[in-house]
Design a protein around this motif. Structure first.
Motif, PDB file in Angstrom:
ATOM      1  N   HIS A   1      -1.077  -0.989  -4.212  1.00 58.98           N
ATOM      2  CA  HIS A   1      -0.025  -1.218  -5.186  1.00 58.98           C
ATOM      3  C   HIS A   1      -0.301  -2.505  -5.944  1.00 58.98           C
ATOM      4  CE1 HIS A   1       4.211  -2.092  -6.497  1.00 58.98           C
ATOM      5  NE2 HIS A   1       4.091  -0.816  -6.825  1.00 58.98           N
ATOM      6  N   ARG A   2      -0.388  -2.406  -7.271  1.00 59.67           N
ATOM      7  CA  ARG A   2      -0.839  -3.540  -8.072  1.00 59.67           C
ATOM      8  C   ARG A   2       0.201  -4.013  -9.081  1.00 59.67           C
ATOM      9  NH1 ARG A   2      -6.129  -4.906  -7.969  1.00 59.67           N
ATOM     10  NH2 ARG A   2      -5.240  -6.780  -8.858  1.00 59.67           N
TER      11      ARG A   2
ATOM     12  N   TRP B   1      -7.842   4.431  -5.708  1.00 63.91           N
ATOM     13  CA  TRP B   1      -7.645   5.685  -4.973  1.00 63.91           C
ATOM     14  C   TRP B   1      -8.902   6.096  -4.219  1.00 63.91           C
ATOM     15  CZ3 TRP B   1      -2.829   7.606  -4.756  1.00 63.91           C
ATOM     16  CH2 TRP B   1      -1.922   7.199  -5.759  1.00 63.91           C
TER      17      TRP B   1
ATOM     18  N   ASP C   1       1.360   2.565 -10.806  1.00 60.94           N
ATOM     19  CA  ASP C   1       1.232   1.186 -10.348  1.00 60.94           C
ATOM     20  C   ASP C   1       0.205   1.040  -9.233  1.00 60.94           C
ATOM     21  OD1 ASP C   1       4.743   0.257 -10.789  1.00 60.94           O
ATOM     22  OD2 ASP C   1       3.048   0.270 -12.183  1.00 60.94           O
ATOM     23  N   TYR C   2      -0.479   2.108  -8.928  1.00 60.99           N
ATOM     24  CA  TYR C   2      -1.469   2.085  -7.855  1.00 60.99           C
ATOM     25  C   TYR C   2      -2.894   2.131  -8.402  1.00 60.99           C
ATOM     26  CZ  TYR C   2       2.111   2.724  -4.295  1.00 60.99           C
ATOM     27  OH  TYR C   2       3.182   2.542  -3.457  1.00 60.99           O
TER      28      TYR C   2
ATOM     29  N   GLY D   1       5.406   4.066   1.417  1.00 59.31           N
ATOM     30  CA  GLY D   1       4.849   2.791   0.990  1.00 59.31           C
ATOM     31  C   GLY D   1       5.196   1.703   1.986  1.00 59.31           C
TER      32      GLY D   1
ATOM     33  N   CYS E   1      -4.477   7.392  -0.208  1.00 60.09           N
ATOM     34  CA  CYS E   1      -3.876   6.063  -0.144  1.00 60.09           C
ATOM     35  C   CYS E   1      -4.364   5.252  -1.341  1.00 60.09           C
ATOM     36  CB  CYS E   1      -4.208   5.343   1.156  1.00 60.09           C
ATOM     37  SG  CYS E   1      -5.937   4.919   1.351  1.00 60.09           S
ATOM     38  N   ALA E   2      -3.626   4.210  -1.667  1.00 59.02           N
ATOM     39  CA  ALA E   2      -3.975   3.361  -2.800  1.00 59.02           C
ATOM     40  C   ALA E   2      -3.307   2.013  -2.650  1.00 59.02           C
ATOM     41  CB  ALA E   2      -3.579   4.021  -4.112  1.00 59.02           C
TER      42      ALA E   2
ATOM     43  N   MET F   1       0.844  -1.193   0.000  1.00 61.25           N
ATOM     44  CA  MET F   1       0.000   0.000   0.000  1.00 61.25           C
ATOM     45  C   MET F   1       0.880   1.244   0.000  1.00 61.25           C
ATOM     46  SD  MET F   1      -3.203  -1.114   0.236  1.00 61.25           S
ATOM     47  CE  MET F   1      -4.127   0.281   0.882  1.00 61.25           C
TER      48      MET F   1
ATOM     49  N   LEU G   1       7.543   0.895  -5.256  1.00 63.02           N
ATOM     50  CA  LEU G   1       6.374   1.463  -4.589  1.00 63.02           C
ATOM     51  C   LEU G   1       6.213   2.948  -4.860  1.00 63.02           C
ATOM     52  CD1 LEU G   1       6.295  -0.287  -1.107  1.00 63.02           C
ATOM     53  CD2 LEU G   1       5.094  -0.886  -3.201  1.00 63.02           C
TER      54      LEU G   1
END
Length: 124
Positions: A99-100, A114, A110-111, A50, A96-97, A34, A105
């Motif tokens: 991470h995929r 949201w 890449d997030y 992160g 915050c988001a 995250m 990070l």
């Protein structure tokens, strides 16, 4: 689909502290890294901190290192950002988001997932 809800922002004097929370709803985020980002009007969203899925590894932007601490409670499906020694330049909306990817990070793209953000205002 996960929904992230940030909270804990507010008005604080320089040198003060705030603790932000990011609660996840709809699915667990316990297996994902995250991140926290922030954005001010007219500027790009920038990486703040992160944390990996277990909480064992954390990463910080240089401008918050030593002042901010990211943590997570997977049982509560929540990520936190403890902000100490706040400065006026920390004023921003904090997001915050999830991470995929397997990449760094710090990469915004890449997030996913949201939230709407929480406003932090630091007065001088």
């Amino acid at each position: 689909q996960v929904q992230l809800v940030e909270s804990g922002g507010g008005l604080v004097q320089a040198g003060g502290s705030l603790r932000l929370s990011c609660a996840a709803f709809g699915r667990t985020v316990s297996t994902y890294a995250m991140g926290w980002f922030r954005q001010t009007p007219g500027k790009d969203r920038e990486f703040v901190a992160g944390i990996n899925w277990s909480g064992a590894s954390t990463y910080y932007a240089d401008y918050v290192k030593g002042r901010f601490t990211i943590s997570r409670d997977n049982a509560k499906n929540t990520v936190y950002l403890q902000m100490n020694s706040l400065k006026p330049e920390d004023t921003a909306v904090y997001y915050c988001a999830v991470h995929r990817s397997s990449g760094l990070l710090t990469v915004l793209n890449d997030y996913r997932g949201w939230g709407n953000g929480t406003l932090v205002t630091v007065s001088s």
